[in-house]
Motif scaffolding. Structure first.
Motif, mmCIF file in Angstrom:
data_model
loop_
_atom_site.group_PDB
_atom_site.id
_atom_site.type_symbol
_atom_site.label_atom_id
_atom_site.label_comp_id
_atom_site.label_asym_id
_atom_site.label_seq_id
_atom_site.Cartn_x
_atom_site.Cartn_y
_atom_site.Cartn_z
ATOM 1 N N SER A 31 -11.092 -8.276 -6.679
ATOM 2 C CA SER A 31 -10.433 -8.587 -5.393
ATOM 3 C C SER A 31 -11.271 -9.584 -4.595
ATOM 4 C CB SER A 31 -10.258 -7.339 -4.525
ATOM 5 O OG SER A 31 -9.609 -6.343 -5.212
ATOM 6 N N THR A 32 -12.553 -9.275 -4.451
ATOM 7 C CA THR A 32 -13.409 -10.123 -3.609
ATOM 8 C C THR A 32 -13.516 -11.538 -4.166
ATOM 9 O OG1 THR A 32 -14.691 -8.115 -3.199
ATOM 10 C CG2 THR A 32 -15.603 -10.153 -2.361
ATOM 11 N N SER A 33 -13.752 -11.654 -5.490
ATOM 12 C CA SER A 33 -13.934 -12.984 -6.092
ATOM 13 C C SER A 33 -12.653 -13.804 -5.989
ATOM 14 C CB SER A 33 -14.327 -12.875 -7.564
ATOM 15 O OG SER A 33 -15.383 -11.982 -7.705
ATOM 16 N N PHE A 34 -11.517 -13.168 -6.290
ATOM 17 C CA PHE A 34 -10.254 -13.882 -6.284
ATOM 18 C C PHE A 34 -9.904 -14.383 -4.879
ATOM 19 C CE2 PHE A 34 -5.564 -14.095 -6.583
ATOM 20 C CZ PHE A 34 -5.469 -14.973 -7.655
ATOM 21 N N ILE A 35 -10.053 -13.505 -3.895
ATOM 22 C CA ILE A 35 -9.723 -13.891 -2.519
ATOM 23 C C ILE A 35 -10.707 -14.950 -2.008
ATOM 24 C CG2 ILE A 35 -9.444 -13.070 -0.128
ATOM 25 C CD1 ILE A 35 -7.292 -12.118 -2.057
ATOM 26 N N MET A 85 -4.855 -6.695 0.079
ATOM 27 C CA MET A 85 -3.917 -5.573 -0.075
ATOM 28 C C MET A 85 -3.052 -5.737 -1.314
ATOM 29 S SD MET A 85 -2.807 -4.635 3.772
ATOM 30 C CE MET A 85 -3.147 -6.137 4.631
ATOM 31 N N VAL A 86 -2.621 -6.985 -1.585
ATOM 32 C CA VAL A 86 -1.770 -7.227 -2.759
ATOM 33 C C VAL A 86 -2.562 -6.961 -4.048
ATOM 34 C CG1 VAL A 86 -0.528 -9.014 -4.056
ATOM 35 C CG2 VAL A 86 -0.259 -8.864 -1.575
ATOM 36 N N ILE A 87 -3.764 -7.527 -4.149
ATOM 37 C CA ILE A 87 -4.562 -7.351 -5.375
ATOM 38 C C ILE A 87 -4.994 -5.886 -5.523
ATOM 39 C CG2 ILE A 87 -6.676 -8.074 -6.578
ATOM 40 C CD1 ILE A 87 -6.339 -10.772 -5.175
ATOM 41 N N PHE A 88 -5.380 -5.277 -4.400
ATOM 42 C CA PHE A 88 -5.770 -3.861 -4.413
ATOM 43 C C PHE A 88 -4.608 -3.013 -4.951
ATOM 44 C CE2 PHE A 88 -6.023 0.282 -2.255
ATOM 45 C CZ PHE A 88 -7.324 0.656 -2.510
ATOM 46 N N THR A 89 -3.403 -3.259 -4.414
ATOM 47 C CA THR A 89 -2.227 -2.488 -4.842
ATOM 48 C C THR A 89 -1.972 -2.692 -6.343
ATOM 49 O OG1 THR A 89 -1.264 -2.786 -2.652
ATOM 50 C CG2 THR A 89 0.237 -2.094 -4.400
ATOM 51 N N LEU A 96 0.833 -1.219 0.000
ATOM 52 C CA LEU A 96 0.000 0.000 0.000
ATOM 53 C C LEU A 96 0.862 1.260 0.000
ATOM 54 C CD1 LEU A 96 -2.826 -0.636 2.626
ATOM 55 C CD2 LEU A 96 -3.030 -0.641 0.147
ATOM 56 N N GLN A 97 1.961 1.192 0.770
ATOM 57 C CA GLN A 97 2.838 2.359 0.878
ATOM 58 C C GLN A 97 3.400 2.741 -0.498
ATOM 59 O OE1 GLN A 97 3.334 3.734 4.137
ATOM 60 N NE2 GLN A 97 4.199 5.465 3.046
ATOM 61 N N SER A 98 3.575 1.718 -1.376
ATOM 62 C CA SER A 98 4.142 1.997 -2.699
ATOM 63 C C SER A 98 3.158 2.739 -3.612
ATOM 64 C CB SER A 98 4.624 0.699 -3.353
ATOM 65 O OG SER A 98 3.527 -0.140 -3.571
ATOM 66 N N VAL A 99 1.866 2.694 -3.286
ATOM 67 C CA VAL A 99 0.892 3.459 -4.088
ATOM 68 C C VAL A 99 0.266 4.578 -3.238
ATOM 69 C CG1 VAL A 99 0.339 1.721 -5.837
ATOM 70 C CG2 VAL A 99 -0.863 1.662 -3.664
ATOM 71 N N GLU A 100 1.039 5.015 -2.234
ATOM 72 C CA GLU A 100 0.557 6.007 -1.262
ATOM 73 C C GLU A 100 -0.030 7.255 -1.933
ATOM 74 O OE1 GLU A 100 3.652 7.962 0.841
ATOM 75 O OE2 GLU A 100 2.413 8.437 2.569
ATOM 76 N N GLN A 101 0.716 7.809 -2.900
ATOM 77 C CA GLN A 101 0.280 9.058 -3.530
ATOM 78 C C GLN A 101 -1.091 8.908 -4.175
ATOM 79 O OE1 GLN A 101 1.316 12.171 -3.311
ATOM 80 N NE2 GLN A 101 2.701 11.314 -1.792
ATOM 81 N N LYS A 102 -1.284 7.765 -4.890
ATOM 82 C CA LYS A 102 -2.574 7.537 -5.564
ATOM 83 C C LYS A 102 -3.701 7.388 -4.539
ATOM 84 C CE LYS A 102 -0.683 5.561 -9.748
ATOM 85 N NZ LYS A 102 -0.364 4.359 -10.503
#
Lengths: 187, 178
Positions: A133-137, A176-180, A31-37
């Protein structure tokens, strides 16, 4: 002995909680890696905790329901022919699909009333993130709950004690991984 | 519509609303959050802590009441006292651990030295647990004394309450010290 219960609770809980916190923090690195977005696109900041909350709940539901089916002796023979298992997955799949659409709708409304007014393209992207995200998880935690549940039950242990922390931690990290990844690709 | 669908869906709706409220609170203070390096590393573990600590507390109280070892009344009993003490100790240890991870990550991955993130985590963890713990105990007692099974209802309640209280505590501490 004084404080025996206190010592037992701390000793038994600490390892599991520290491990769960570590897993969640690993997701936080992404998440920190896409912080700005995340900080500049308001719907994403609202979407993340909403999605995370919902997906973690599915981990608990699937694990506890499958464990109950095992204890009740309703899982026999081939899994693919098990009616209770099919019924359980049909019900939860319906909830998963409707909830993932609902999440996108709630986030859109919340963003709108916050004055962000997302464009139709942003709404479609929110929908994609939520449903994918929801379906995959859901798929991953279902496999873990069934395979892990049968394995643990065969070894005469209580799957509830192991499956719930495992599936909820994996659901948290996976979300978090898929969201990112989806934020990186779509925004 | 079957009973399972209704129960699962309604508990998920509660979770969705709770998550959205937490997200709205975060988005209102975006400007203040941006100046806290490592906050997004801290946030997932911090939000997860409410289920791991308050959820376990509620499950333990539920089991003790089912087994007749604990009555649903606010009395200074050994079981209740030691559960509360253990919950507080766990909250302090886990908040410190989460703060240290967030600090180490921002220090080594981005070269940003921001030790205050540890203080933010510990103080916010303490505040949120001081609010959540009595509410969890009271809700478990209330539900049990009304003939409900806390195990079935406390999950979404704790998730929702925890999200809102955790984010509010985090924001309050950030506004004051960061």
């Amino acid at each position: 002995m004084r404080h025996r219960l206190f010592a037992k609770i701390v000793k038994e809980s600490l390892k599991a909680i520290i491990l769960a916190s570590l897993i969640s923090s690993v997701g936080g690195f992404g998440l920190q890696s896409v912080e700005q977005k995340i900080f500049t696109i308001v719907p994403l900041l609202i979407l993340f905790p909403t999605l995370n909350n919902m997906v973690g709940g599915f981990g608990t539901v699937i694990s506890s329901k499958f464990t109950s089916l095992l204890y009740e002796g309703r899982i026999r023979g081939k899994l693919s022919r098990s009616k209770p298992l099919r019924d359980m997955f049909r019900t939860v799949t319906m909830v998963v699909l409707i909830s993932s659409l609902l999440v996108a709708g709630v986030v859109y409304l919340a963003s709108y009333f916050m004055g962000s007014n997302p464009t139709s393209s942003t709404v479609v992207k929110l929908l994609i993130i939520s449903v994918v995200s929801t379906s995959f998880i859901f798929l991953i935690i279902s496999v873990i709950a069934v395979v892990g549940g049968i394995y643990i039950h065969k070894h005469q242990q209580d799957p509830d004690n192991f499956l719930i922390p495992l599936t909820t931690s994996i659901a948290d990290l996976g979300t978090m991984v898929i969201f990112t990844l989806l934020v990186m690709v779509l925004f | 519509m079957n009973k399972d669908f209704k129960e699962i869906f309604s508990s998920q709706v509660i979770s969705i609303v709770g998550g959205a409220v937490a997200g709205i609170a975060l988005s209102v203070f975006t400007n203040r959050l941006e100046v806290v390096p490592g906050l997004l590393v801290l946030l997932p573990g911090f939000l997860g802590m409410r289920g791991n600590i308050s959820g376990s507390l509620s499950a333990r109280l539920g089991s003790a009441m089912h087994l007749g070892k604990l009555k649903p009344k606010l009395k200074n009993t050994k079981i209740l006292r030691e559960n509360i003490l253990a919950t507080l100790v766990l909250a302090i240890v886990v908040s410190t651990f989460l703060g240290l991870i967030a600090y180490a990550f921002t220090r080594f991955a981005f070269g940003i030295d921001f030790p205050k993130i540890i203080l933010v985590s510990v103080l916010a963890g303490l505040i949120s647990n001081f609010i959540q713990m009595p509410l969890t105990v009271l809700a478990s007692f209330y539900l049990y004394s009304r003939g409900h099974d806390p195990d079935n209802i406390m999950g979404p309640y704790i998730t929702t309450l925890g999200d809102i209280v955790s984010v509010a505590s985090l924001l309050a501490v950030i506004l004051v010290i960061a």
